[in-house]
Write an enzyme that holds these catalytic residues in place. Structure first.
Site, PDB file in Angstrom:
ATOM      1  CB  CYS A   1      38.515  45.849  38.823  1.00  0.00           C
ATOM      2  SG  CYS A   1      39.755  44.603  38.967  1.00  0.00           S
TER       3      CYS A   1
ATOM      4  CD  GLU B   1      40.763  41.838  45.178  1.00  0.00           C
ATOM      5  OE1 GLU B   1      40.523  42.988  44.779  1.00  0.00           O
ATOM      6  OE2 GLU B   1      41.665  41.549  45.972  1.00  0.00           O
TER       7      GLU B   1
END
Ligand SMILES: Cc1cc2nc3c(=O)[nH]c(=O)nc-3n(C[C@H](O)[C@H](O)[C@H](O)COP(=O)(O)OP(=O)(O)OC[C@H]3O[C@@H](n4cnc5c(N)ncnc54)[C@H](O)[C@@H]3O)c2cc1C
Length: 1001
Positions: free
Chosen positions: A790, A756
């Site tokens: 994020c 990720e």
């Protein structure tokens, strides 16, 4: 008087009431008029009702002919079942082309404005006063309320307050000319006792950041403004009532009222609203009455049932909180009568405003007051302006004392109010609907609600208990922290103080079930005050990492052969261990990485969710599945773990992401070597603690914090590592992918990477969006936890038509926030992760200032903390660096797009595809965004952070990740290799029959 005697009297009074108004209908339900027709249609057709009310909601934003025509087509074009009032209009529009469109626009505009005027006493002070004077001439007193948009800034709060101050000035001048209502006698008061001027205020409109997390700050800020209004009210001998809003603010509002009352202890005309639909209200009322007695002050209570029933139930369900309202309508009615009695019994200290349109409720109040001999001046009746005209006339006739709640203001906030009233009147449970639109039997309408409750409770069948995988309870997200609860609020300072006592300890490595100290250590510090050492972390070098990999490898065969259901049990035990320490684990995050209270708690609940969710998923996947049902053959599809997993976690969700990746690897049957971020290694150690408490066998989970530069490559390159789960920056993620591609001698597996990475997430603000919603959600998405998620919003793409208004409101709201240590809930933003992050963010902010126009830069506290300003930069173009590069901090770029197509194109124009958001009320644009806004997690009309396990599985594509979805149904597949086993079961022409064989029929 006993209960049944009283009830008979209530029913008799109710019948009499009905007979005096027989044949009359509230204008809302008059089918002769446009509004009545729309209401009638809405009650018959739920889809139309939703479209209609949503259209009313967006209507004030449709500021030009094109927007209006487009929305009419989008909302009603597909609607087959349109009421003739609209379908005729639509046909006319179709037949006459653009001219027809204009005709329809005019028809709708006129009618919706008319509908709003039904409930709103005027669009400005002058008009409102004129109309209220008219009402007084007809014998109705008023309580006036200023409608406002959601208050998003100090300036808007001041504006709201000043509108009241000006209104009061005007009323002061006017009231001298008003003849008192009723038998005023010589007192110049209505009915001989009531102030002629009566105003109501919405307390959250007086402070834009009202929030139970910062309870004290919210109370003080609201009080500061309400005090000024109160002084004016007292100056003209008026009445002030503090309205009650959503449950979230209830305790704040009660506290504001108590403090206000103590500031003006001798002034009797200060009131508050209580809502009978809240299950807390019996206790709140008893407490308030006791308090008034103890403080020897006169209070006044307006009792309502409550206006936010749907909102409260939906919110509670979404957050897994106890539903704060009664769920059977008659429970609210019964509570109202119970509480009305309690207030009337205390009429010596408490004045009562009975606010209801329900004839049973009103009759009950009248009879209880009569039974208790309550003097007339101690209670009055109130209804909403524009509703229930026959009821108000009836009350005027019988009681003589009736006050209408009269909101005034312009159309935009007026629509929100209008939608609430439309919903209230069309709800199945509404007394007015049942009485006047459905002609329900009078006996049923007047039934004692206590009996109705008994009957309905008995009829409610208990839902059979659902079972999830392995007979467990189905997965349910862990409840969010609930700051409306005083105990939750109190836990944070308490646990932070407790954690502080434990700071500075040395944390060992954990390898093969044993603690191991190394001489190389690094301190982990509080970013808000780097001189505060949270813990000293022993660092693993390559030797220790090698030992950890060896320990994991040795533990693997037994762990692999432990049944999936048994492995799942370890996760469930770990979840229970974390749950027990939930506030303490949150407090560590406040100190070690600067999360705000709610953000820290959210991280721990997410971690628990991962454990609970993956446990269930593995139980499901752990059963070999038969595929292909040919007789005489058994094909079983099953999964094997890969081996040793290196889990490399970030600092921004130090518990949730670390634990999420590790627990997925573990439950799938892999053994883990876990490397936490150097900035959050103490939180990483908590994973050791909870897995230990869960009794995980030695070597299955190993904890090796260390310098990436020393041991990172060694871990990634190891031939004994078969799987790498990583969350972090794109640069490191891509480096890992590249290195892991190389096969070393003795390596058993091609390495699998679960990765990720970053995002450059955009939120689009459409030209019809609700800015009351969009502005706070963008602020939260961009600056919650200092923008270090994020998923955080780092670009806002605003359509030209609303750019200026959006930017003004966003900046004004940002100005109201404060930056400072996250342990103080008054601070919206805290320190960033470390000095390196601080430097990078400041550099990007400087680049942004050159590329665009600086719109806002907050102050930061002095001292050594890693604080950077909240920064908003406008006029950014897609090619600018701050529109393309991930900053991972509180720098927000704002872009002006000419239309929605361009906004989508810009939103997709970076190398990332993680999260995105759209605020729009155009059904077509929302549809277009679903199709074309290509990100891993797209959020429509909400903030774009805070994905929930099982509900919003999280992860992106392109340079944001390799397409895995943490907390989703496919996630565990990445941690395993599928296998198929085929057995020919036919021997000598004989094949055993399986239940699911596909036999010749
Ligand atoms: C003067 C005045 C001031 C007001 N001020 C406020 C205020 O400050 N804050 C506020 O919240 N509201 C306020 N209201 C609005 C008020 O809450 C609603 O108008 C009122 O709830 C309608 O109740 P009723 O007795 O007129 O009608 P009824 O039809 O008898 O009751 C409807 C009410 O029942 C409740 N209800 C509906 N379904 C259920 C269910 N399934 N289970 C349990 N309960 C249910 C809801 O509260 C709903 O509004 C005010 C109203 C008036 C008249």
């Amino acid at each position: 008087m006993n209960n049944s005697e009283l009830n008979s009297r209530v029913i008799a009074r109710g019948k009499e009431f009905f007979s005096t108004i027989s044949g009359e209908k509230p204008s809302l339900f008059n089918k002769g008029a446009w509004m009545g027709k729309v209401m009638d249609w809405s009650m018959k057709n739920e889809t139309f009702k939703i479209q209609m009310f949503r259209f009313v909601d967006v209507f004030p934003s449709l500021t030009n002919g094109r927007l209006l025509t487009d929305h009419i087509r989008e909302y009603f074009g597909e609607e087959k079942d349109m009421p003739p009032v609209l379908s005729t209009g639509a046909k006319v529009a179709g037949m006459l082309g653009s001219f027809g469109g204009a005709v329809l626009n005019k028809v709708l505009t006129t009618n919706i404005q008319e509908m709003a005027r039904q409930f709103i006493v005027g669009e400005n002070t002058k008009e409102a006063i004129k109309n209220m004077e008219r009402l007084r001439k007809d014998g109705f007193a008023f309580v006036v309320d200023v409608l406002g948009e959601a208050t998003l800034s100090e300036a808007e709060a001041d504006l709201y307050m000043n509108t009241y101050l000006e209104l009061l000035d005007s009323l002061k001048m006017e009231q001298g000319d008003w003849k008192p209502l009723g038998q005023g006698g010589s007192s110049n008061l209505d009915w001989g006792h009531a102030p002629k001027v009566n105003v109501a205020v919405k307390p959250t409109a007086l402070f834009c950041l009202a929030n139970p997390q910062d309870f004290e700050g919210s109370v003080v800020a609201i009080l500061d403004r309400v005090r000024l209004i109160t002084e004016k009210v007292i100056d003209l001998n008026g009445f002030l009532c503090i309205d009650m809003e959503s449950y979230r603010h209830k305790d704040i509002i009660l506290e504001v009222y108590r403090r206000l009352k103590l500031e003006f202890p001798n002034y009797p005309h200060l009131g508050i609203v209580l809502q009978a639909y809240l299950t807390d209200t019996d206790q709140d009322l008893a407490d308030l009455l006791d308090w008034a007695k103890q403080k020897k002050v006169q209070i006044s209570i307006r009792l309502v049932k409550g206006a936010y029933w749907d909102y409260e139930t939906v919110k509670a369900k979404q957050n897994d909180w106890k539903i704060p309202v009664w769920t059977i309508k008659a429970e609210s009615d019964a509570a109202y009568e119970r509480q009305a009695r309690m207030i009337l019994e205390n009429s010596a200290i408490c004045h009562f405003a009975a606010a209801s349109h329900n004839i049973r409720t009103i009759s009950a109040v009248m009879e209880i007051a009569h039974e208790l001999n309550v003097p007339d001046e101690r209670y009055e009746f109130q209804v909403l302006y524009g509703m229930a005209e026959p009821v108000r006339k009836g009350i005027l006739k019988v009681a003589g004392r009736i006050r209408l709640y009269c909101p005034y203001g312009n159309m935009v906030p007026g629509m929100g109010y209008l939608v609430r009233r439309l919903l209230e009147n069309t709800a199945n449970e509404s007394f007015l609907r049942q009485s006047f639109a459905e002609d329900a039997q009078i006996e049923k309408l007047l039934e004692n609600p206590v009996l109705t409750v008994e009957r309905e409770r008995a009829a409610r069948s208990k839902k059979p208990e659902e079972k999830g995988p392995g007979g467990l309870k189905p997965f349910n997200n862990e409840a969010m922290v609930d700051f409306t609860r005083a105990d939750h609020r109190a836990e944070f300072p308490k646990q932070i103080a407790e954690v502080r006592k434990q700071l500075g300890r040395t944390y060992p490595l954990f390898i093969g079930g044993k603690e191991l100290k190394t001489s190389d250590t690094i301190p982990s510090v509080n970013p808000a005050n780097p001189s505060e050492v949270v813990g000293i972390i022993c660092q693993a070098g390559t030797k220790e990492v090698g030992d950890a990999i060896a320990a994991a490898k040795a533990a693997f065969p037994a762990w692999r052969d432990t049944s999936p259901a048994d492995r799942a049990q370890y996760l469930l035990k770990a979840a229970a261990a974390a749950r027990k320490r939930i506030f303490e684990l949150s407090a560590w995050q406040v100190l070690e990485i600067g999360k705000q209270w709610d953000q820290a708690y959210g991280d721990v609940t997410e971690a628990i969710d991962f454990l609970e969710y993956y446990a269930r998923e593995m139980i499901k996947m752990g059963q070999p599945r038969r595929i292909g049902n040919a007789p005489g053959e058994l094909n079983h599809y099953l999964y094997d773990p890969k081996g040793v997993a290196a889990v490399i976690a970030p600092w921004n969700f130090p518990f949730a992401i670390g634990l999420g990746m590790a627990s997925a690897a573990l439950v799938a049957g892999n053994c883990v070597v876990f490397k936490p971020s150097g900035l959050t290694s103490v939180i990483g150690w908590h994973m050791v603690e909870i897995f230990r408490e869960a009794g995980l066998p030695a070597g299955v989970f190993n904890y090796t914090p260390g310098r990436g530069s020393v041991m990172g490559d060694f871990l990634v390159d190891s031939p004994d590592v078969s799987l790498i789960a990583f969350t972090g920056s794109m640069e490191i993620g891509l480096r890992i992918i590249e290195r892991a591609a190389k096969v070393y001698p003795g390596q058993a597996n091609v390495k699998k990477i679960v990765c990720e990475m970053g995002g450059k997430n955009a939120i689009i603000i459409d030209d019809d969006s609700d800015l009351d919603e969009a502005v706070p959600h963008v602020l939260y998405s961009a600056f919650g936890f200092q923008g270090q998620k994020c998923s955080a919003c780092s670009r806002v793409i605003v359509l030209d038509a609303v750019y200026d208004r959006f930017v003004d409101r966003l900046v004004a709201m940002a100005q109201a926030t404060k930056v400072g240590p996250s342990e103080d809930p008054a601070n919206y933003m805290g320190a960033v992760a470390d000095d390196k992050a601080m430097k990078t963010i400041v550099e990007y902010a400087n680049i942004g200032k050159k590329e665009g126009q600086l719109l806002y830069e907050s102050k930061v506290p002095a001292g050594g903390g890693y604080f950077v300003p909240m920064t908003i930069i406008g006029n950014i173009k897609p090619e600018h660096r701050i529109a393309q590069e991930e900053i991972f901090g509180p720098v927000l770029a704002i872009m002006r797009a000419k239309d929605f197509d361009q906004a989508i194109e810009w939103a997709n124009s970076t190398k990332f595809a993680l999260t995105g958001g759209v605020f729009s009320r155009s059904p077509e644009h929302l549809q277009q965004a679903r199709r074309e806004f290509r990100v891993g997690n797209l959020y429509l009309n909400r903030n774009n952070t805070g994905a929930l396990v099982g509900r919003q599985p999280f992860g992106g594509s392109r340079m944001s990740g390799v397409g895995t979805k943490a907390g989703g149904p496919d996630y565990l597949l990445h941690f395993m290799d599928p296998r198929v086993i085929t057995e020919n079961t036919m021997r000598r022409g004989f094949a055993p029959v399986e239940e699911d064989d596909d036999w010749v029929s």
